[in-house]
Scaffold this motif. Structure first.
Motif, short mmCIF file in Angstrom:
data_model
loop_
_atom_site.label_atom_id
_atom_site.label_comp_id
_atom_site.label_asym_id
_atom_site.label_seq_id
_atom_site.Cartn_x
_atom_site.Cartn_y
_atom_site.Cartn_z
N ARG A 87 0.83 -1.21 0.00
CA ARG A 87 0.00 0.00 0.00
C ARG A 87 0.86 1.26 0.00
O ARG A 87 0.59 2.22 -0.73
N ALA A 88 1.91 1.25 0.82
CA ALA A 88 2.79 2.41 0.89
C ALA A 88 3.47 2.67 -0.45
O ALA A 88 3.74 3.82 -0.82
N ALA A 89 3.74 1.59 -1.19
CA ALA A 89 4.39 1.71 -2.50
C ALA A 89 3.40 2.04 -3.61
O ALA A 89 3.81 2.23 -4.76
N LYS A 90 2.10 2.09 -3.28
CA LYS A 90 1.05 2.32 -4.28
C LYS A 90 1.12 1.29 -5.40
O LYS A 90 1.03 1.61 -6.60
N ALA A 91 1.29 0.03 -5.01
CA ALA A 91 1.45 -1.06 -5.98
C ALA A 91 0.20 -1.23 -6.83
O ALA A 91 -0.92 -1.22 -6.33
N ASP A 92 0.42 -1.39 -8.15
CA ASP A 92 -0.69 -1.72 -9.04
C ASP A 92 -0.47 -3.05 -9.74
O ASP A 92 -1.28 -3.46 -10.58
N LEU A 93 0.60 -3.75 -9.40
CA LEU A 93 0.89 -5.10 -9.89
C LEU A 93 1.82 -5.76 -8.88
O LEU A 93 2.71 -5.10 -8.34
#
Length: 242
Positions: A87-93
């Motif tokens: 979440r902190a990395a704003k992961a989209d994959l």
């Protein structure tokens, strides 16, 4: 005896196998139009192999970071920490790099990134005196790419089971949307795991393949898959025991 009255369902998947198969990872990430690819792995992969470095170098600006502490049995505390990092990395994959525990843990992170309900209400329920049921998890999930380092039966499944010491059973979840969009069987990655781990996981797979041969009423497709899986393991297992 194979049954000739059956239904077969396939799932979209791209498989890359062999030397330098990991070089195909950037193209797979771009195919999903992702911009924040986040890696989940264990400490062995992070500290004793060069896989994270290869992935970061290959992805360049698409690399959003890594969580490198997924543990054996995909424990609930480890999944919670991985979720917070993603979440902190704003992961989209999500990219799982490792064996079955990492693959399962990554599926759980994908579920919890997308679903808004309480995790304990999202997992399979066992009401007293009634059949168990798995809640429908309808939110779209971030795509997953699995880079496997050991033989395992988890790499292309949709179910997840986590160890939680506060419960008397595993936390079980089912979501077909967590099947991977791509699998990568890179030769160097598959040679990076400790020999004892390879022997253990291969033996487990052999046992599973042997039991599967005894199933009744297999379709011709399932029968062919199971026979060939057994043949490959029967041929390969003695060699890795040397």
């Amino acid at each position: 005896m194979a049954s000739h009255d059956f239904r077969a369902v396939g799932f979209a998947l791209r498989l890359h196998a062999g030397a330098n198969a990991l070089d195909q990872l950037p193209a797979e990430v771009e195919r999903q139009k992702a911009r924040r690819a986040f890696v989940i792995c264990g400490q062995t992969v992070a500290r004793k192999t060069g896989l994270l470095g290869r992935i970061e170098a290959g992805l360049g600006p698409l690399y959003a970071g890594a969580f490198d502490a997924m543990d054996k049995d995909s424990s609930w505390p480890a999944v919670e920490r991985a979720l917070a990092s993603a979440r902190a990395a704003k992961a989209d994959l999500l990219i799982a790099v490792g064996g079955g525990s990492v693959v399962v843990g990554t599926r759980m992170v994908a579920i919890l990134l997308a679903e808004t309900g309480d995790p304990y209400s999202l997992m399979t329920q066992y009401p007293q005196g009634k059949p168990a049921y798995s809640p429908r998890l309808m939110a779209p999930k971030p795509p997953i790419i699995n880079v496997v380092t050991t033989p395992n039966t988890a790499m292309n499944r949709a179910g997840s089971a986590l160890k939680n010491d506060n419960l008397d059973h595993r936390m079980e979840f089912y979501d077909p949307k967590t099947r991977p969009v791509a699998l990568i069987w890179d030769a160097d990655a598959l040679l990076s795991a400790p020999p004892a781990l390879i022997r253990s996981t291969a033996t487990t797979n052999f046992s599973t393949a042997l039991r599967a041969l005894g199933a009744a009423d297999m379709s011709p497709l399932a029968q062919a898959d199971r026979r060939h899986a057994f043949a490959l393991l029967h041929d390969g297992l003695p060699r890795i025991m040397d």
